[in-house]
Design an enzyme around this catalytic site. Structure first.
Site, PDB file in Angstrom:
ATOM      1  N   CYS A 279       0.775  -1.244   0.000  1.00  0.00           N
ATOM      2  CA  CYS A 279       0.000   0.000   0.000  1.00  0.00           C
ATOM      3  C   CYS A 279       0.806   1.294   0.000  1.00  0.00           C
ATOM      4  CB  CYS A 279      -0.935   0.004   1.195  1.00  0.00           C
ATOM      5  SG  CYS A 279      -2.216  -1.233   1.036  1.00  0.00           S
ATOM      6  N   LYS A 342       6.679  -7.358   6.714  1.00  0.00           N
ATOM      7  CA  LYS A 342       6.732  -7.027   8.143  1.00  0.00           C
ATOM      8  C   LYS A 342       6.311  -8.257   8.926  1.00  0.00           C
ATOM      9  CE  LYS A 342       2.267  -4.905   9.020  1.00  0.00           C
ATOM     10  NZ  LYS A 342       1.602  -3.830   9.618  1.00  0.00           N
TER      11      LYS A 342
HETATM   12  P1  NAD Z   1      -5.616  -8.658  -2.855  1.00  0.00           P
HETATM   13  O1  NAD Z   1      -4.867  -8.705  -4.120  1.00  0.00           O
HETATM   14  O2  NAD Z   1      -5.138  -9.454  -1.678  1.00  0.00           O
HETATM   15  O3  NAD Z   1      -7.134  -9.099  -3.105  1.00  0.00           O
HETATM   16  C1  NAD Z   1      -7.923  -8.639  -4.171  1.00  0.00           C
HETATM   17  C2  NAD Z   1      -8.771  -9.804  -4.645  1.00  0.00           C
HETATM   18  O4  NAD Z   1      -9.733  -9.315  -5.574  1.00  0.00           O
HETATM   19  C3  NAD Z   1      -7.974 -10.890  -5.371  1.00  0.00           C
HETATM   20  O5  NAD Z   1      -8.156 -12.132  -4.699  1.00  0.00           O
HETATM   21  C4  NAD Z   1      -8.598 -10.917  -6.773  1.00  0.00           C
HETATM   22  O6  NAD Z   1      -8.682 -12.223  -7.323  1.00  0.00           O
HETATM   23  C5  NAD Z   1      -9.968 -10.353  -6.508  1.00  0.00           C
HETATM   24  N1  NAD Z   1     -10.621  -9.788  -7.685  1.00  0.00           N
HETATM   25  C6  NAD Z   1     -10.135  -8.876  -8.569  1.00  0.00           C
HETATM   26  N2  NAD Z   1     -11.073  -8.576  -9.492  1.00  0.00           N
HETATM   27  C7  NAD Z   1     -12.172  -9.300  -9.191  1.00  0.00           C
HETATM   28  C8  NAD Z   1     -13.474  -9.414  -9.756  1.00  0.00           C
HETATM   29  N3  NAD Z   1     -13.826  -8.692 -10.827  1.00  0.00           N
HETATM   30  N4  NAD Z   1     -14.347 -10.269  -9.209  1.00  0.00           N
HETATM   31  C9  NAD Z   1     -14.006 -11.006  -8.136  1.00  0.00           C
HETATM   32  N5  NAD Z   1     -12.789 -10.927  -7.533  1.00  0.00           N
HETATM   33  C10 NAD Z   1     -11.895 -10.081  -8.043  1.00  0.00           C
HETATM   34  O7  NAD Z   1      -5.720  -7.122  -2.465  1.00  0.00           O
HETATM   35  P2  NAD Z   1      -5.885  -6.506  -0.998  1.00  0.00           P
HETATM   36  O8  NAD Z   1      -4.563  -6.422  -0.313  1.00  0.00           O
HETATM   37  O9  NAD Z   1      -7.040  -7.169  -0.308  1.00  0.00           O
HETATM   38  O10 NAD Z   1      -6.289  -5.018  -1.371  1.00  0.00           O
HETATM   39  C11 NAD Z   1      -7.563  -4.700  -1.885  1.00  0.00           C
HETATM   40  C12 NAD Z   1      -7.718  -3.201  -1.874  1.00  0.00           C
HETATM   41  O11 NAD Z   1      -7.662  -2.720  -0.528  1.00  0.00           O
HETATM   42  C13 NAD Z   1      -6.624  -2.457  -2.635  1.00  0.00           C
HETATM   43  O12 NAD Z   1      -7.173  -1.331  -3.248  1.00  0.00           O
HETATM   44  C14 NAD Z   1      -5.673  -2.025  -1.526  1.00  0.00           C
HETATM   45  O13 NAD Z   1      -4.950  -0.869  -1.873  1.00  0.00           O
HETATM   46  C15 NAD Z   1      -6.629  -1.741  -0.400  1.00  0.00           C
HETATM   47  N6  NAD Z   1      -6.053  -1.864   0.931  1.00  0.00           N
HETATM   48  C16 NAD Z   1      -5.167  -2.863   1.230  1.00  0.00           C
HETATM   49  C17 NAD Z   1      -4.669  -2.984   2.516  1.00  0.00           C
HETATM   50  C18 NAD Z   1      -3.690  -4.071   2.873  1.00  0.00           C
HETATM   51  O14 NAD Z   1      -3.116  -4.001   3.951  1.00  0.00           O
HETATM   52  N7  NAD Z   1      -3.487  -5.061   2.036  1.00  0.00           N
HETATM   53  C19 NAD Z   1      -5.089  -2.099   3.521  1.00  0.00           C
HETATM   54  C20 NAD Z   1      -6.004  -1.120   3.201  1.00  0.00           C
HETATM   55  C21 NAD Z   1      -6.490  -1.010   1.912  1.00  0.00           C
END
Ligand code: NAD
Length: 470
Positions: A279, A342
């Site tokens: 992020c 981390k």
């Molecule tokens: P991730 O890659 O772990 O998970 C995203 C999931 O979405 C994947 O499993 C993917 O297969 C699925 N996906 C994508 N397109 C899809 C669709 N059309 N239909 C169904 N499934 C679909 O990502 P994440 O770490 O969970 O992050 C998600 C969002 O949250 C991002 O925008 C990220 O910036 C934000 N975010 C992440 C964190 C963190 O700590 N990881 C914290 C706050 C915010």
């Protein structure tokens, strides 16, 4: 009138969608929560009988055990999830664009767009659509345009922004007792009603005064701003750590003294080899791109520097390791302890360990890697991606993946702490020392270990923000 939410669908079963909606299901037994994803292996893991979940988070297994099959379901049937729900979270990935306009900076909104199009084409009744993904300011407007242009007659969509502030490694406690829940909506009656519907869901366990309701654009920007300011704090302390190393000041003492000022506060002032994770870098680059698009080059340059400093810190630490080891590590065995970005997560995205090992490969060092939570397959995948110029079998000749810290350190000339796993503090360092080539070096990239105690054993210790060999 606000609708009473009874069925939630979350599109995206990743690090955010999975834990967030599992906690909603646990705290709201009256709401049916279905988390959907395109990835069959990911959904299979969420549904696995032995709870071998696709992500590691302390406490997550207990949450899922508490409600899976009761009111929490995981599925690849995205259409069904959308159709049934009255509120849909969009929690898909928004990585940095790799090519085209804004490559290297802008957020790739392809996944958000596809999910939004799918909602529009499948929905047979009105929905509240919630941006959970981190997105550039005014993305909700694009989502609304797509939804309105493709919806069936009689379906209306209210869009909310509800960015997620959880930190990996502490996701469950962050979700149980969040500093705040932020909900952004259009300031129309419909927008306010939708906002209240979502606020009702959170109010099942979050005190009302911690649920902040703001305008849509403020909410979207607040997420980028929060990550940028957290990362900026790390880059500030890391910049000071370089001055400490050159002057004999101690970064722990400096950060402690600065953090005592109540206007600054003590949290997030720990110097390190640099921040990682999916992020911070991505969101700041997104902010840089946004600033440039708005013709604010000085603002863009300001935020860009936070990322540049972080890269510098990782490179600087790697160089310090080589310099300290008589300016060459060719053929030398180096144990890298930790591969996750981390502690308390298995996530390796933008991990400092990857940058370090990438550079050690160029120096033709022999590298032992150990991480308690990162699967071996993930380590190979990351190294292959970090060094596309080297064939995997050549990388595998230089790198060994070990099953314990002791195994990784045996016969090594240097140990690099790349992740602050607590178990590294508890290693029998005398025994490690006995099994290493001498002089035995420790490079603590996380200010984790007791440098004085290690020095007493005989190690040559180098830590961030202090002169070498203290
Ligand atoms: P991730 O890659 O772990 O998970 C995203 C999931 O979405 C994947 O499993 C993917 O297969 C699925 N996906 C994508 N397109 C899809 C669709 N059309 N239909 C169904 N499934 C679909 O990502 P994440 O770490 O969970 O992050 C998600 C969002 O949250 C991002 O925008 C990220 O910036 C934000 N975010 C992440 C964190 C963190 O700590 N990881 C914290 C706050 C915010």
């Amino acid at each position: 009138m606000p609708v009473q939410v009874t069925k939630i669908c979350c599109i995206g079963a990743g690090y955010v969608g999975g834990p967030t909606c599992a906690v909603i299901a646990l705290k709201c037994p009256h709401i049916q929560v279905t988390i959907v994803d395109l990835s069959q292996p990911r959904i299979d893991a969420w549904n696995s009988e032995d709870f071998e979940l696709p992500i590691y988070e302390p406490g997550l297994v207990d949450v899922v055990k508490g409600c899976r099959g009761r009111n929490l379901f995981f599925s690849t049937d995205v259409d069904k999830g959308i159709k049934e729900a009255d509120l849909i979270f969009v929690s898909v990935n928004t990585p940095t664009k790799k090519s085209g306009v804004g490559a290297g900076y802008a957020a790739d909104l392809n996944y958000v767009e596809l999910a939004t199009r799918q909602i529009a084409s499948v929905a047979e009744s009105s929905k509240i659509v919630v941006e959970k993904s981190t997105v550039p300011c005014r993305t909700a407007e694009s989502m609304r345009t797509i939804l309105e242009a493709n919806s069936k007659p009689g379906c209306r969509f209210d869009i909310l922004s509800n960015p997620e502030f959880l930190a990996e490694g502490t996701a469950i406690s962050d979700l149980f007792t969040p500093d705040r829940v932020l909900i952004g909506s259009l300031q129309t009656q419909e927008g306010k009603d939708a906002c209240q519907s979502l606020a009702e869901v959170y109010s099942n366990w979050v005190p009302r005064e911690r649920i902040l309701t703001v305008g849509l654009w403020s909410s979207e920007l607040s997420k980028l701003a929060a990550n940028a300011m957290l990362a900026q704090r790390i880059s500030s302390v890391n910049a000071l750590s370089a001055i400490c190393e050159a002057t004999g000041a101690n970064i722990d003492e400096v950060a402690g003294a600065v953090g005592f000022d109540s206007r600054v506060g003590p949290k997030f002032l720990k110097a390190s080899v640099g921040f990682g994770g999916s992020c911070f870098q991505k969101d700041i680059l997104n902010l840089v791109y946004l600033s440039e698009s708005l013709h604010l080059p000085e603002v863009a340059a300001y935020w860009r520097q936070v990322v540049d400093l972080n890269e510098y810190q990782k490179r600087r630490f790697g160089k310090r390791i080589v310099d300290t080891m008589f300016n060459t590590i060719t053929g030398k065995r180096i144990a890298v302890l930790g591969f996750a970005f981390k502690a308390d997560t298995g996530d390796t995205r933008e991990s400092a360990a990857i940058t370090l090992i990438r550079d050690f490969l160029s120096e033709r060092a022999r590298i032992n890697v150990y991480d308690p939570k990162v699967p071996e397959s993930q380590i190979w995948l990351d190294l292959e991606e970090a060094r596309p110029d080297i064939k995997l079998d050549a990388i595998q000749k230089q790198v060994s993946i070990c099953q314990s810290a002791m195994e990784a350190c045996a016969d090594a000339e240097a140990i690099v702490i790349a992740t602050e796993w607590k178990e590294f503090k508890e290693i029998d360092w005398e025994a490690v020392y006995a099994n290493m080539k001498k002089p035995a070096f420790v490079f603590d990239g996380r200010l984790l270990l007791d440098a004085a105690a290690l020095t007493k054993i005989g190690f040559k210790v180098t830590t961030i923000g202090r002169p070498s060999h203290i």
